[in-house]
Design an enzyme around this catalytic site. Structure first.
Site, PDB file in Angstrom:
ATOM      1  N   GLY A   1       0.782  -1.447   0.143  1.00 29.66           N
ATOM      2  CA  GLY A   1      -0.404  -0.196  -0.109  1.00 29.66           C
ATOM      3  C   GLY A   1       1.141   1.276  -0.369  1.00 29.66           C
ATOM      4  O   GLY A   1       1.262   1.753  -0.753  1.00 29.66           O
ATOM      5  N   SER A   2       1.157   2.017   1.597  1.00 27.51           N
ATOM      6  CA  SER A   2       2.029   3.480   0.998  1.00 27.51           C
ATOM      7  C   SER A   2       3.524   2.452   0.874  1.00 27.51           C
ATOM      8  O   SER A   2       3.923   3.083  -0.015  1.00 27.51           O
ATOM      9  CB  SER A   2       2.268   3.638   3.065  1.00 27.51           C
ATOM     10  OG  SER A   2       1.353   3.509   2.618  1.00 27.51           O
TER      11      SER A   2
ATOM     12  N   TRP B   1      -8.046  -2.319  -3.597  1.00 30.30           N
ATOM     13  CA  TRP B   1      -8.009  -1.017  -3.847  1.00 30.30           C
ATOM     14  C   TRP B   1      -8.536  -0.440  -5.109  1.00 30.30           C
ATOM     15  O   TRP B   1      -8.211   1.431  -5.321  1.00 30.30           O
ATOM     16  CB  TRP B   1      -7.922  -0.053  -3.276  1.00 30.30           C
ATOM     17  CG  TRP B   1      -7.419  -0.889  -1.448  1.00 30.30           C
ATOM     18  CD1 TRP B   1      -6.203  -1.064  -0.928  1.00 30.30           C
ATOM     19  CD2 TRP B   1      -8.175  -1.498  -0.711  1.00 30.30           C
ATOM     20  NE1 TRP B   1      -5.978  -1.668   0.234  1.00 30.30           N
ATOM     21  CE2 TRP B   1      -7.287  -1.919   0.348  1.00 30.30           C
ATOM     22  CE3 TRP B   1      -9.216  -1.469  -0.510  1.00 30.30           C
ATOM     23  CZ2 TRP B   1      -7.853  -2.735   1.429  1.00 30.30           C
ATOM     24  CZ3 TRP B   1     -10.515  -2.100   0.798  1.00 30.30           C
ATOM     25  CH2 TRP B   1      -9.399  -2.469   1.526  1.00 30.30           C
TER      26      TRP B   1
ATOM     27  N   ARG C   1     -33.923  26.560  10.799  1.00 29.34           N
ATOM     28  CA  ARG C   1     -34.267  25.547  12.031  1.00 29.34           C
ATOM     29  C   ARG C   1     -34.043  26.875  13.409  1.00 29.34           C
ATOM     30  O   ARG C   1     -33.610  27.198  13.038  1.00 29.34           O
ATOM     31  CB  ARG C   1     -33.050  24.786  12.429  1.00 29.34           C
ATOM     32  CG  ARG C   1     -33.353  23.863  13.279  1.00 29.34           C
ATOM     33  CD  ARG C   1     -34.282  22.474  14.293  1.00 29.34           C
ATOM     34  NE  ARG C   1     -33.573  22.126  14.892  1.00 29.34           N
ATOM     35  CZ  ARG C   1     -35.135  21.027  15.751  1.00 29.34           C
ATOM     36  NH1 ARG C   1     -36.226  21.258  15.248  1.00 29.34           N
ATOM     37  NH2 ARG C   1     -34.721  20.572  16.668  1.00 29.34           N
TER      38      ARG C   1
ATOM     39  N   GLY D   1     -27.824  18.229  14.554  1.00 30.89           N
ATOM     40  CA  GLY D   1     -28.030  17.893  15.368  1.00 30.89           C
ATOM     41  C   GLY D   1     -28.617  15.979  14.636  1.00 30.89           C
ATOM     42  O   GLY D   1     -27.703  15.587  13.756  1.00 30.89           O
ATOM     43  N   GLY D   2     -29.390  15.565  15.997  1.00 34.68           N
ATOM     44  CA  GLY D   2     -30.069  14.286  15.474  1.00 34.68           C
ATOM     45  C   GLY D   2     -30.445  14.142  14.235  1.00 34.68           C
ATOM     46  O   GLY D   2     -30.279  13.245  12.966  1.00 34.68           O
TER      47      GLY D   2
ATOM     48  N   GLU E   1      -4.085   7.966  -2.365  1.00 37.76           N
ATOM     49  CA  GLU E   1      -3.682   8.336  -3.340  1.00 37.76           C
ATOM     50  C   GLU E   1      -2.847   8.839  -1.963  1.00 37.76           C
ATOM     51  O   GLU E   1      -1.787  10.364  -2.302  1.00 37.76           O
ATOM     52  CB  GLU E   1      -3.662   9.503  -4.219  1.00 37.76           C
ATOM     53  CG  GLU E   1      -4.526   9.321  -5.297  1.00 37.76           C
ATOM     54  CD  GLU E   1      -4.581  10.503  -6.182  1.00 37.76           C
ATOM     55  OE1 GLU E   1      -3.902  10.788  -6.357  1.00 37.76           O
ATOM     56  OE2 GLU E   1      -5.969  10.074  -7.165  1.00 37.76           O
TER      57      GLU E   1
END
Length: 382
Positions: free
Chosen positions: A132-133, A157, A269, A341-342, A365
């Site tokens: 990967g890296s 990936w 809101r 919020g919710g 990347e």
């Protein structure tokens, strides 16, 4: 002299054109792509019809010939509407950049016009299950056999795998030479021996398929090599210097979408008899979100300019823009959820999707930890 800090009129016109297309024909499909995990074909058709699917392809190959800044603006505006769809122009650039940097004129002419016309997409195959890296630790092999190369291995990936027709594939051609023994090739989806794994089940960008790509004795013509043997790793790293700018642009777009929605929400809101936008604590949050976003945008545009010119310090600025913008996007989208919020925690509103989409920009990347290593090395070297 002060115009240097103002977006040119033609680039502003591009922004307005992309936004109009995305508001009308991309944003309406964003939630569905996230829910179903399916490639947003309607969004692709909209981008292709408007020539925003691969704007970076030069005019000599039938493309729009957009410069790096214009391409970044396209990706930013698409990401504002749908992060998954923004990977159409972004990955087309990622997949074709090695050709633009290093391929023979014949190879460019063979593959770039189809991408420019929207007849095919192009993906980039660098990462592997154990590389990967540490991309130089890849094990996918390419062996020259007469006038063909034979590829064996697997890539992980891979964005838009299975949808793209063409793939830039990096493979070891000289195992004794480490990074100098890696070469780059064009592989076609229809080549015998090419297959794909199941789609990954991801946190975000669900409308952009991510799969493994397998190569089982894939035999391709020798002239499909990109550049000279052994130059592939250098091409891969040079490509990422340019395309990290596009990830920064994607992050900026995701963050802008989240901020835009949060601003509309807090104005409407009401709590304690008045709009929550009037509460100072929330105003401070909004101010920080806007400040981080604009700083990220300016860093991205500076890096895009350096990409277009091929400046010597592009490696530093590409890494810095990608790192800063993606960190900012994660913070801004998280704050957008908090402001709702919710409601922000439910799929009835888009900010939770944007928060999930933003996370990948800190990872692909090159993780942001790797970006900081890149930047530090550039600072110490220079």
């Amino acid at each position: 002299m002060f115009d240097v800090y103002r977006l040119p009129d033609d680039h502003q016109a591009i922004r307005e054109a992309v936004r109009e297309v995305c508001d009308a024909r991309v944003a309406p499909h964003a939630a569905e792509a996230d829910e179903t995990g399916e490639f947003p074909k309607q969004s692709y058709e909209a981008l292709r019809a408007s020539d925003f699917h691969a704007p970076h392809i030069p005019a000599e190959y039938g493309g729009a010939g957009a410069d790096a800044l214009a391409t970044a603006i396209v990706i930013e505006e698409v990401a504002r509407a749908c992060a998954s769809s923004s990977l159409i122009p972004a990955v087309n650039k990622l997949g074709t950049m090695p050709l633009l940097l290093a391929a023979s004129p014949g190879l460019k002419q063979r593959y770039l016009p189809a991408v420019a016309a929207g007849e095919a997409m192009f993906s980039y195959c660098l990462s592997e299950p154990e590389a990967g890296s540490d991309a130089a630790g890849m094990t996918t092999r390419a062996v020259l056999d007469g006038d063909t190369w034979v590829l064996n291995g697997a890539k992980r990936w891979i964005t838009n795998a299975g949808v793209s027709e063409y793939y830039t594939v990096f493979a070891v051609t000289d195992p004794s030479a480490r990074s100098r023994g890696i070469s780059a090739f064009v592989v076609e989806k229809g080549d015998e021996g090419v297959s794909f794994g199941a789609p990954e089940k991801k946190l975000g960008i669900k409308g952009s398929p991510t799969r493994e790509v397998y190569f089982d004795n894939v035999r391709i013509p020798a002239d499909r090599i990109i550049g000279e043997p052994g130059t592939g790793f250098a091409t891969a790293m040079q490509t990422l210097d340019h395309t990290r700018v596009t990830i920064a642009a994607q992050a900026v777009g995701i963050a802008q979408g989240a901020l835009d929605f949060a601003l509309g929400y807090v104005k409407e809101r009401k709590q304690f008899g008045r709009p929550i936008a009037e509460f100072q604590g929330l105003q401070f949050m909004l101010a920080d979100m806007g400040m981080k976003l604009e700083a990220a945008r300016q860093m991205t545009y500076v890096a895009a300019g350096k990409s277009e010119r091929g400046d010597a310090d592009l490696t530093y600025f590409g890494a810095a823009a990608k790192c800063f913008a993606s960190d900012a996007a994660m913070e801004i989208t998280t704050d957008a959820v908090q402001l709702l919020g919710g409601y922000g925690y439910t799929r009835d509103y888009p900010v939770e999707r944007m928060m999930r989409d933003a996370k990948i920009t800190q990872i692909y990347e090159g993780t942001n930890q790797v970006q900081r290593i890149v930047m530090a090395r550039q600072l110490l070297k220079d």
